[in-house]
Design an enzyme around this catalytic site. Structure first.
Site, mmCIF file in Angstrom:
data_model
loop_
_atom_site.group_PDB
_atom_site.id
_atom_site.type_symbol
_atom_site.label_atom_id
_atom_site.label_comp_id
_atom_site.label_asym_id
_atom_site.label_seq_id
_atom_site.Cartn_x
_atom_site.Cartn_y
_atom_site.Cartn_z
ATOM 1 N N VAL A 8 0.808 -1.239 0.059
ATOM 2 C CA VAL A 8 -0.081 -0.088 -0.017
ATOM 3 C C VAL A 8 1.006 1.279 0.014
ATOM 4 C CG1 VAL A 8 -2.319 -0.925 0.746
ATOM 5 C CG2 VAL A 8 -0.363 -0.302 2.455
ATOM 6 N N ALA A 21 0.715 3.688 -1.552
ATOM 7 C CA ALA A 21 -0.101 5.035 -1.809
ATOM 8 C C ALA A 21 -0.495 5.492 -0.384
ATOM 9 C CB ALA A 21 -1.278 4.922 -2.737
ATOM 10 N N ASP A 22 -0.852 4.448 0.623
ATOM 11 C CA ASP A 22 -1.183 5.069 1.905
ATOM 12 C C ASP A 22 -0.088 6.026 2.617
ATOM 13 O OD1 ASP A 22 -3.405 3.421 1.761
ATOM 14 O OD2 ASP A 22 -3.113 2.440 3.386
ATOM 15 N N HIS A 23 1.187 5.130 2.113
ATOM 16 C CA HIS A 23 2.447 6.376 2.900
ATOM 17 C C HIS A 23 2.426 7.597 2.238
ATOM 18 C CE1 HIS A 23 5.756 7.179 5.148
ATOM 19 N NE2 HIS A 23 6.411 7.568 4.264
#
Lengths: 431, 383
Positions: free
Chosen positions: A192, A194-196
C-alpha cells in the site's frame, strides 16, 4: 514552545485508518499542536483496532501487523493498545465529542476557531453529512485550511468509488509494473505505497496551506487524491511511455538500466540485494567474489553485455552469495564500494545497528500499552532526533484540559459527559 | 495556487533522483530552484526521462567546483539562498567544502537539507545505496511476494520518489519556521529511515513486532476470495469482498457456487470448481465493466491500469490531471500536482533546463562581477 518549525500551529486531526493520522503526526513531530477529535459513539474499523472490543481469541492467530496487541492481549482498553494506531499517535492530544449532535458540533466549532488546519481522510461525503463543510469551517475561522485526502479526489466521476489501498494501487498502475519477472500480478502480495504517500501528501498540503496563508491571509482547501499522488511516484514511467509509446514492462527485482538482483544467502530465507551500475562496480564485485578473471571477460566487459548475459551474471553472483551470510555479503561488497544491502526482516530492522546508532527508534511509555520502542521521526535536525513530547495518545486523554481551553464550564462539561460526548471509553454498546 | 513558495530561493546541489525530486516539488510551487551542475552535468542526464521528471521548472548553472573561482561564485549564490538541498557523500563534502556546518556558517537563516542513502552518521554512513538496496533494507521487501520465490519488488521509482517527497515535507516545514523568525538548521534525511518509517507495512510491522515479537513473512497473510488480481477479458481487475461486501459481491456475480459461503473464504479453502466459475465470469467481461458492476453495488473494485489506460482514463481526464512537457525535441505527459491547492493550473509544465542554460543570468542576479562571469563561462565552454 517546541522550538520546532511548526511551533504555534494548531492542527485538528479527524483522520481515520492510516494516511490521515500519520500525516497529522508528521506535523506533530515538526512541532504542531495536533488535536485528535474522536467520537466515542462511533468506531471506525482499522483506526483504533479491527473492532472496539475484540476477544483475545479473535486476535490470537491473525498476522501481528493487523492484530498485534501487546502480548496478543487486547486488554482493558484495546483502542489504546492497537499498533497501527499507536504508530501514528505520538505528540498528539485527544478529545472526544459526538459531531452528529448539535451541541457536539458547537463544541467542535469552538475548537476550529482556535485552529489553523483541519485534516480529514474519510470517504467524500462523510464530512458533508456531519455538516463539517469547507464553508462551515470558514464561518468558524475565516483563515482555516482544510486538507482532504481520498482515493480519487473530491471531484470527477469516480469521486465516490469505494477503494481500499490495494484498489488505489491497482488503478494507479502499480500492480502491473511491480510484478516478478515473467509472472503476472496474481503473484503480487499486498502493498500500500499510496497510503504512505497519502500521509506525506496530507502533511505537505497542510504546510503549503500555511505558506499560502502567510502570504495572502487566506486559508486553502487542499484536495489530495491517493491515485494522483501515487501516479506522481511512478511519474518517470508515465513520461517515458507517453513520449515514446513504449509499453512499460515490469522489471521485477532487476532494473531498466543496470545489473541488479536479489540473491540467496547462507541461512534460511536470507537474501542480499546488489546493484551494479558501471564497469567499476563490476570489477570491484569480481575481486570481492574471488573471480578477477571475469573483469575482462568478453561476455561481461560492458554494461550492455552484462545486461545481455544477465542470467549468467546472476548465477555467478549467487554462487558466491550462497556461501555468505546476507549481512556479511553486503558488508564485503560495500567495503569494495558496491551498492549492496541485506534484505532485513522486521526483527533485523528493529535491531539494526545503524538505525540504533542514529536513534531511529524512540522508547515511549503509555499507560495502557506499556513501554516499547517505536519508529521515530525520519529526520535529524542539527544532528538530533527530537525526543517525543507525548506518548501515543489515549482516547479522550486530554478532554479535561481541552474542554477547559475552549471555555467549557464545569457544569457544561458534566452535562456533555453525561450525554456521552466526553469519555475515555467507546460506548458500551460498541463491540 | 502554483506560487505559494514564490520569492523563496533554493540551491539544488544534489545529483540523482530523491533529492532532485524534492527540489522539483519546491519548483512546482513557485520557488526559484537553481540547480548547480558540474561541467559534465548531473549523472541523471544520461536518462532523459528521469532527468526531465526530477528537474522540470529549475534553472541550471554550471560551476566546476574543482575550480576555486567557481567555488567562490557558488558562495555568492548561496548568500542569497533560503534553502540548500544536497546529496554529497563525505568525500564530496570534504573536497568541495560542502559540509552542512560550513554551508551554514555566517548564514543564520539558511536551511540545509541533506538527502543521502544512509544519513550523515552511523555505521553505514559511507555505504552506497541504490533504490532497491534501500527498499530491501528499510522497507518490507522481506515480506513482499511469494514464499517460494525471492522477496519481491515494488514498482521502480516509488521508493526513490517517496524519499524525495519525505524530504520535501521537511523542507517546506523548515521554510515555514524560518519565515516565522526561527533560525536556519540542518536536516539529515536518510533514505533507509524514510523507508523504515513507511506505513506501506514496514513502520507498523515494526510496532507490531515490538508488541508481539513476530516479524512479517512472505505468505504470512492469507488472501481472501476473490484474489486481489483476477484475469478478465482485457487484462486484470482487483476486487475486495470481505466483511459487509460479501453479500453484494455474491449478488452481482450471481453464481450459485458461491451460495455455500456466508462470508469471504480464504482463497486456499475454495474448491477448484468455484475458482473456475469465477474465472469464467471474469473472462467474458472487461476490467472496466467489472469495476463498474461492483462499484454500482458499493463493492471496492478497480481495473489494473496500464500506463496507456491511465493516460486516457475518464476520471483523471475530468480532473485535467496529466500535463504536457517538453522532452528535448519531443513532448510527453507528466502527472499533475502531487496535491491540489485549488486555483488555476497550466496545461503544460515548464521544461527541464539545458545544461548551464542559466549560468550567466543566475550569476548576474547574484551580483557576481561581469568579468568573473565571462571567465567562468569561458572555462566552461572549453571544459
Amino acid at each position: 514552545m517546541t522550538g520546532l518549525p511548526l511551533d504555534g500551529v494548531r492542527v485538528i486531526d479527524l483522520g481515520v485508518v492510516l494516511a490521515g493520522p500519520y500525516g497529522a503526526m508528521m506535523l506533530a513531530d515538526l512541532g504542531a499542536d495536533v488535536i485528535r477529535v474522536e467520537n466515542p459513539q462511533i468506531f471506525v474499523p482499522m483506526t483504533r483496532g479491527p473492532r472496539a472490543r475484540p476477544s483475545k481469541e479473535s486476535v490470537a492467530n491473525v498476522p501481528s501487523i493487523s492484530g498485534g496487541y501487546p502480548g496478543r492481549d487486547p486488554g482493558e482498553r484495546p483502542w489504546n493498545r492497537y499498533p497501527w494506531f499507536n504508530l501514528t499517535a505520538r505528540n498528539k492530544r485527544s478529545m472526544t465529542v459526538d459531531l452528529r449532535r448539535p451541541e457536539g458540533l458547537e463544541v467542535f466549532g469552538r475548537l476550529v476557531a482556535t485552529a489553523d488546519i483541519v485534516i480529514e481522510n474519510s470517504a467524500p461525503g462523510v464530512m458533508e453529512r456531519l455538516g463539517v463543510t469547507w464553508e462551515w469551517l470558514q464561518e468558524q475561522k475565516p483563515d482555516i485550511s482544510l486538507v482532504r485526502v481520498s482515493a480519487f479526489g473530491q471531484t470527477g466521476p469516480f469521486r465516490d468509488h469505494k477503494a481500499l489501498g490495494i484498489q488505489v494501487e491497482a488503478f494507479g498502475g502499480d500492480d502491473l509494473v511491480r510484478t516478478y519477472g515473467g509472472r503476472g500480478p496474481d503473484a503480487n502480495t499486498w502493498a500500500v505505497p499510496a497510503d504512505h504517500g497519502g500521509a506525506l501528501a496530507a502533511a505537505y498540503g497542510a504546510i503549503l496551506a500555511l505558506h499560502h496563508r502567510r502570504r495572502t491571509g487566506e486559508g486553502l482547501l487542499v484536495d489530495a487524491s491517493l491515485v494522483e499522488m501515487f501516479v506522481n511516484l511512478i511519474g518517470p514511467l508515465v513520461l517515458r511511455h507517453s513520449t515514446t509509446g513504449e509499453a512499460i514492462e515490469s522489471t521485477g527485482n532487476r532494473s531498466r538500466k543496470w545489473v541488479q538482483g536479489c540473491y540467496p544467502c547462507k541461512g534460511e530465507d536470507r537474501w542480499v540485494v546488489v546493484t551494479l551500475s558501471d564497469d567499476h562496480d563490476w570489477a570491484a564485485l569480481c575481486r570481492v567474489i574471488g573471480r578477477p578473471e571475469l573483469v575482462g571477460d568478453v561476455r561481461f566487459n560492458t554494461l550492455l553485455k552484462r545486461r545481455a548475459h544477465h542470467d549468467e551474471v546472476d548465477d555467478i553472483i549467487a554462487a558466491w552469495t550462497r556461501e555468505h551470510g546476507h549481512r556479511e555479503a553486503a558488508e564485503l561488497l560495500q567495503q569494495a564500494g558496491v551498492a549492496a544491502g541485506p534484505v532485513l526482516d522486521d526483527a533485523e530492522a528493529f535491531a539494526d545497528p545503524h538505525l540504533r546508532a542514529r536513534g531511529f527508534f524512540v522508547e515511549m511509555t503509555q499507560a495502557d500499552a506499556g513501554t516499547h520502542d517505536y519508529p521515530g521521526p525520519f529526520w535529524l535536525r542539527n544532528g538530533e532526533r527530537p525526543e517525543p513530547r507525548r506518548p501515543p495518545v489515549r482516547l479522550g486523554e486530554h478532554n479535561a484540559e481541552l474542554y477547559a481551553e475552549l471555555g467549557v464550564t464545569p457544569e457544561e462539561y458534566a452535562r456533555l459527559e453525561a450525554d456521552g460526548h466526553i469519555s475515555e471509553d467507546f460506548a458500551p454498546h460498541i463491540r | 495556487m502554483g506560487g505559494v513558495l514564490e520569492g523563496l530561493r533554493v540551491v539544488d546541489l544534489s545529483t540523482g533522483i530523491p533529492a532532485g525530486f524534492a527540489a522539483r516539488l519546491l519548483a512546482d510551487n513557485g520557488a526559484d530552484v537553481i540547480k548547480v551542475e558540474s561541467p559534465a552535468g548531473d549523472v541523471l542526464r544520461q536518462d532523459i526521462y528521469d532527468f526531465v521528471y526530477c528537474n522540470m521548472g529549475k534553472r541550471s548553472v554550471v560551476l566546476d567546483l574543482e575550480d576555486g573561482d567557481a567555488r567562490a561564485a557558488l558562495d555568492v549564490v548561496l548568500d542569497r539562498a533560503d534553502v540548500v538541498i544536497e546529496s554529497c557523500d563525505a568525500a564530496g563534502r570534504e573536497r568541495y567544502g560542502l559540509d552542512p556546518d560550513r554551508l551554514r556558517a555566517g548564514r543564520e537563516t539558511l536551511i540545509v537539507i541533506s538527502v543521502t542513502p544512509f544519513g550523515g552518521s552511523g555505521p553505514y554512513r559511507d555505504w552506497r545505496g541504490s533504490e532497491h538496496v534501500l527498499y530491501g533494507m528499510g522497507h518490507e521487501m522481506y515480506a513482499t511476494g511469494q514464499p517460494d520465490l525471492p522477496p519481491g519488488p515494488l514498482a521502480p521509482y516509488v521508493s526513490w520518489l517517496t524519499i524525495g517527497f519525505s524530504a520535501a515535507v521537511v523542507t517546506v516545514a523548515a521554510m515555514y519556521g524560518v519565515a516565522n523568525g526561527q533560525g536556519g538548521s540542518h536536516y539529515d534525511i536518510s533514505g533507509f529511515e524514510a523507508m523504515a518509517a513507511s506505513i506501506d507495512r514496514r513502520a507498523h510491522a515494526l510496532v507490531a513486532y515490538a508488541y508481539c515479537g513476530d516479524p512479517l513473512t512472505r505468505g504470512g497473510t492469507p488472501e481472501m476470495f476473490p484474489p486481489h488480481a483476477n484475469p478478465c477479458a482485457d487484462g486484470w481487475v482487483s476486487v475486495a469482498a470481505g466483511g459487509l461486501w460479501w453479500e453484494p459481491f455474491c449478488r452481482v456475480v450471481g453464481l450459485p457456487e458461491l451460495a455455500e459461503f456466508r462470508t469471504a473464504p480464504a482463497v486456499g479453502t475454495v474448491p477448484e470448481d468455484v475458482h473456475a466459475a469465477w474465472r469464467n465470469w471474469c473472462s467474458t467481461r472487461t476490467k472496466r465493466e467489472i469495476s463498474d458492476l461492483f462499484q454500482g453495488a458499493g463493492v471496492p473494485s478497480e481495473p489494473m491500469n496500464t500506463m496507456a489506460d491511465l493516460l486516457r482514463d475518464d476520471h483523471l481526464r475530468s480532473r485535467s490531471f496529466f500535463k504536457g512537457v517538453d522532452v528535448e525535441d519531443s513532448a510527453g505527459m507528466v502527472p499533475g500536482p502531487i496535491v491540489r491547492l485549488g486555483g488555476p493550473e497550466q496545461d503544460a509544465w515548464p521544461a527541464a533546463p539545458r545544461l548551464g542554460e542559466h549560468t550567466t543570468e543566475v550569476l548576474r542576479e547574484a551580483g557576481v562581477d561581469e568579468r568573473w562571469i565571462m571567465r567562468l563561462t569561458a572555462q566552461e565552454a572549453t571544459a
